[in-house]
Design an enzyme around this catalytic site. Structure first.
Site, PDB file in Angstrom:
ATOM      1  N   THR A  12       0.860  -1.178   0.000  1.00 16.53           N
ATOM      2  CA  THR A  12       0.000   0.000   0.000  1.00 16.53           C
ATOM      3  C   THR A  12       0.897   1.229   0.000  1.00 16.53           C
ATOM      4  O   THR A  12       1.582   1.513   0.984  1.00 16.53           O
ATOM      5  CB  THR A  12      -0.925   0.019   1.224  1.00 16.53           C
ATOM      6  OG1 THR A  12      -1.788  -1.129   1.174  1.00 16.53           O
ATOM      7  CG2 THR A  12      -1.790   1.276   1.237  1.00 16.53           C
ATOM      8  N   LYS A  51      -7.495   1.211  -2.882  1.00 17.36           N
ATOM      9  CA  LYS A  51      -7.098   0.841  -1.519  1.00 17.36           C
ATOM     10  C   LYS A  51      -7.334   2.003  -0.555  1.00 17.36           C
ATOM     11  O   LYS A  51      -7.701   1.804   0.602  1.00 17.36           O
ATOM     12  CB  LYS A  51      -5.625   0.416  -1.496  1.00 17.36           C
ATOM     13  CG  LYS A  51      -5.118  -0.004  -0.116  1.00 17.36           C
ATOM     14  CD  LYS A  51      -5.873  -1.201   0.457  1.00 17.36           C
ATOM     15  CE  LYS A  51      -5.402  -1.578   1.861  1.00 17.36           C
ATOM     16  NZ  LYS A  51      -4.090  -2.220   1.887  1.00 17.36           N
ATOM     17  N   LYS A 108      -0.051   5.382   8.455  1.00 19.76           N
ATOM     18  CA  LYS A 108       0.667   5.564   7.189  1.00 19.76           C
ATOM     19  C   LYS A 108      -0.323   5.606   6.029  1.00 19.76           C
ATOM     20  O   LYS A 108      -0.256   6.490   5.164  1.00 19.76           O
ATOM     21  CB  LYS A 108       1.679   4.433   7.000  1.00 19.76           C
ATOM     22  CG  LYS A 108       2.546   4.531   5.741  1.00 19.76           C
ATOM     23  CD  LYS A 108       2.006   3.723   4.566  1.00 19.76           C
ATOM     24  CE  LYS A 108       2.125   2.231   4.790  1.00 19.76           C
ATOM     25  NZ  LYS A 108       1.684   1.461   3.594  1.00 19.76           N
TER      26      LYS A 108
END
Length: 288
Positions: free
Chosen positions: A97, A172, A240
């Site tokens: 990701t 995502k 993150k």
């Protein structure tokens, strides 16, 4: 069956690479900590390489699942990077990701070398990786995706191309925005149930099959009620990911006020010492 390299053997990559080997692919693994790669070979077979470049040599597909933008650049680029070892026509599949920006940057670098590149972040957590039932969101050229999809199928419940390079990473982000809201809502709901003197598990048994139901509710309510969070997708990683979501929202003009607030709630959890706790630990912020 294909010759496959897998770069990054963390909680997700380790079982994902194992599924590839179990399906009959010829797998070479590389991990920054070499002992982890040796342990994987001892368990699954295949072989370990000393560098990302060595792992990629002769591979038809190179899969990666590392930490962040900088980690991905480091395994792709430079003399020891995977791109230097790949043969023209091979396809790099990134399960990390990361930002759509680094995805497009590396896609351009790959194509200049005659390589394919598919961004393919996953959802389903450690359990999904171990059971081979991940949801995989992909971006890239249709031909590259079509070649990679049968290999990705080794650990996917669903795999879908959603557009050109970067589309998988954008999808995502949608996933993480939705999860953040779901976990905060579930935290408040369980907190309310406890304060009201209800049996939280009994309440969830009733409501999980209705409109309020979600994967988070079914799979996390028991551990949330038991105050157990030493597992799962870490708060540090969620922050993150949400940072990527918020930065991208600024770039495209999207408004994410709730996500920005929940990101700060996760910061509170980090300050409580919960950086490695599961994301369901948002409930820890609420008074007992």
């Amino acid at each position: 069956m294909a010759r496959v390299a897998f770069l990054g053997l963390g909680v997700m990559g380790y079982p994902m690479a194992g599924h590839l080997q179990a399906k009959g692919h010829e797998v070479t693994v590389w991990n920054r900590t070499a002992a982890k790669a040796q342990a994987w070979v001892a368990e699954h077979g295949g072989r370990a390489a000393a560098s990302a470049r060595e792992a990629a040599e002769g591979a038809e597909f190179v899969m990666a699942c590392v930490g962040n933008d900088d980690d991905l650049r480091s395994v792709c680029l430079g003399e020891a990077g995977a791109f230097a070892g790949m043969t023209a026509g091979a396809v790099f599949v990134d399960h990390t990701t990361v930002s759509a920006q680094v995805t497009r940057e590396l896609n351009d670098a790959a194509r200049a070398l005659g390589l394919g590149f598919v961004d393919a972040p996953v959802s389903g957590g450690q359990a999904g990786a171990q059971n081979g039932v991940l949801s995989v969101m992909c971006g890239g050229e249709e031909a590259d995706y079509a070649r990679a999809e049968p290999v990705i199928a080794a650990y996917a419940r669903i795999c879908k191309r959603l557009g050109d390079s970067g589309a998988g990473q954008l999808a995502k982000m949608v996933n993480q925005i939705a999860i953040a809201g779901l976990v905060q809502g579930l935290s408040e709901a369980l907190h309310f149930a406890q304060k009201a003197g209800l049996d939280g598990e009994a309440v969830v048994e009733v409501i999980a099959g209705g409109a309020a139901g979600s994967w988070q509710m079914v799979n996390r309510h028991k551990t949330m009620l038991a105050d157990q969070f030493d597992f799962g997708f870490a708060v540090d990683w969620m922050r993150k990911d949400l940072g990527i979501c918020l930065a991208t929202a600024d770039q495209i003009g999207a408004s994410l006020p709730g996500t920005a607030l929940i990101d700060q709630y996760y910061k509170d959890v980090q300050q409580m010492g919960g950086g490695r706790w599961d994301t369901s630990s948002l409930i820890k912020r609420l008074p007992k």
